[in-house]
Scaffold this motif. Structure first.
Motif, PDB file in Angstrom:
ATOM      1  N   PHE A 375      36.725  -7.020  76.273  1.00  0.00           N
ATOM      2  CA  PHE A 375      36.061  -5.977  75.500  1.00  0.00           C
ATOM      3  C   PHE A 375      36.924  -4.722  75.488  1.00  0.00           C
ATOM      4  O   PHE A 375      37.656  -4.435  76.434  1.00  0.00           O
ATOM      5  CB  PHE A 375      34.692  -5.628  76.103  1.00  0.00           C
ATOM      6  N   LYS A 393      33.727  -6.515  71.366  1.00  0.00           N
ATOM      7  CA  LYS A 393      34.368  -7.754  71.780  1.00  0.00           C
ATOM      8  C   LYS A 393      35.716  -7.889  71.074  1.00  0.00           C
ATOM      9  O   LYS A 393      35.813  -7.734  69.853  1.00  0.00           O
ATOM     10  CB  LYS A 393      33.472  -8.941  71.439  1.00  0.00           C
ATOM     11  N   GLY A 397      38.006 -12.037  73.661  1.00  0.00           N
ATOM     12  CA  GLY A 397      36.719 -12.070  74.361  1.00  0.00           C
ATOM     13  C   GLY A 397      35.990 -13.379  74.195  1.00  0.00           C
ATOM     14  O   GLY A 397      36.248 -14.140  73.290  1.00  0.00           O
TER      15      GLY A 397
END
Length: 397
Positions: A375, A393, A397
């Motif tokens: 993130f 994200k 991620g």
């Protein structure tokens, strides 16, 4: 799903009526270092005065780690055992400990104390949570008759400050005290309905006796009405962490949102009014939080579809990969457990470039960010010892 080893603090033994049991304990649940004295006292009185050979079914209300129900079942293996707790993690822990001790559980349910469905048993036991609130305590006692078979009894242990209140509740509900035992810290009551034909009140309301008040609130420029409940904070004003999260939330957020540990519902209601969500899921271990939040979302945004999802662990949302456009989470930290516990799995439920809003104490958010991967930070605000962060994200991620 096996019980996560990270949540287990230690394993302790318990001897009851010639049987030896073992219980895993957790910092996430009541009495994390030993079997608490109240439970031990209640079990002792049942062994001596509970006529256990005559009992064919047990119900453990507020089971916690399962101490009461599993000990009784171990002593009376031919009897049926049902357990319930408002905390989905407690139910899962009780089942975990049942597995350790090779005990079969007939039924296990995440349920509110005052909203139990009728499930007649010969013996209902409860180490009553002290902080549930007086109306909930009273409703629970008055509803016990609906949980008892003819000739059945309820055996409760309460902390000493609640002693006189529970005597009054029992008398008002028409119970006879068959046996009582008091220590400096606890009171045990064995109760039998004075009138076996007396029926308990129907208690199937969503909030029922937990309802505290309806009030008007304002946060981050949004005005809204909330129904609040006993047993949860923020009944009169949003906490600093909640206010901080609301102040940095994106107004343009849209799509499907997951609210984890939503409390009384201040933040979900505020964000639903600021943003254009298509649907919402409220998830977490505490069913009371989920019920009151769903109720308040319905009150303020009746057009928004809302799903209630009790989940013992953060990753237990039941969602498929890429299900959510955004996640809003009140960080719950457990001593000895990494602050990002469950986040790798929870993060997978976010769509690519999905948004994550997390709030909690500043020190805990600091540790959370140190361990979180996948993130990028988009927003950050501190206020009076609390902190909220807005994350997105990344491709990794």
């Amino acid at each position: 799903m096996s019980f996560p080893a990270e949540l287990i603090n230690k394993r302790v033994p318990l001897n009851f009526m010639g049987e030896r049991l073992f219980f895993d304990l957790s910092h996430a649940l009541f009495s994390s270092y030993k079997i608490d004295d109240g439970s031990r006292l209640l079990l002792k009185t049942l062994a001596q005065h509970g006529n256990l050979p005559e009992r064919r079914s047990f119900l453990d209300v507020g089971s916690g780690v399962g101490t009461l129900g599993l000990a009784l079942k171990k002593a009376r293996p031919e009897a049926e055992l049902s357990i319930c707790d408002r905390d989905a993690l407690a139910v899962e822990m009780s089942l975990h400990n049942a597995g350790i001790n090779r005990i079969a559980v007939t039924g296990a349910e995440t349920a509110l104390m005052h909203c139990l469905k009728n499930r007649p048993s010969d013996l209902v036991v409860s180490n009553v949570p002290a902080k549930a609130g007086t109306p909930v305590h009273q409703a629970f006692v008055s509803g016990l008759t609906g949980l008892l078979n003819p000739g059945g009894i309820a055996a409760l242990v309460v902390v000493s400050p609640l002693e006189e209140a529970f005597r009054r509740f029992a008398a008002a509900a028409g119970f006879e005290i068959l046996y009582e035992e008091k220590t400096a810290n606890h009171l045990v009551l064995h109760l039998s309905p004075a009138d076996p034909e007396q029926k308990s009140e129907d208690r199937h309301e969503e909030l029922g006796a937990a309802f505290r008040r309806r009030g008007d609130f304002e946060m981050a420029g949004e005005k809204y009405t909330l129904e609040t409940v006993y047993g949860l904070p923020e009944f009169d004003t949003p906490a600093y962490g909640t206010q901080t999260a609301a102040s940095i939330a994106e107004k343009r957020a849209s799509g499907r949102v997951l609210f984890v540990n939503p409390g009384q519902g201040h933040l979900p209601v505020c964000l639903a009014r600021k943003a254009s969500y298509n649907s919402a899921v409220v998830a977490g271990r505490d069913l009371l939080q989920l019920k009151v939040t769903a109720r308040n979302l319905e009150l303020n945004s009746p057009e928004l579809p809302v799903e209630v999802l009790p989940a013992p662990f953060p990753e237990g949302t039941g969602a498929m990969t890429g299900s959510f456009d955004s996640i809003c989470m009140a960080l719950e930290t457990i001593p000895g457990v990494s602050p990002d516990f469950g986040m790798p799995e929870l993060g997978k439920t976010l769509k690519p470039k999905g948004e994550l809003l997390v709030h909690g104490k500043s020190s805990e958010i600091h540790l959370f960010l140190k361990t979180l991967k996948g993130f990028e930070l988009r927003g950050n605000k501190k206020y009076r010892g609390f902190r909220a962060v807005h994350l997105r994200k990344t491709d990794q991620g």
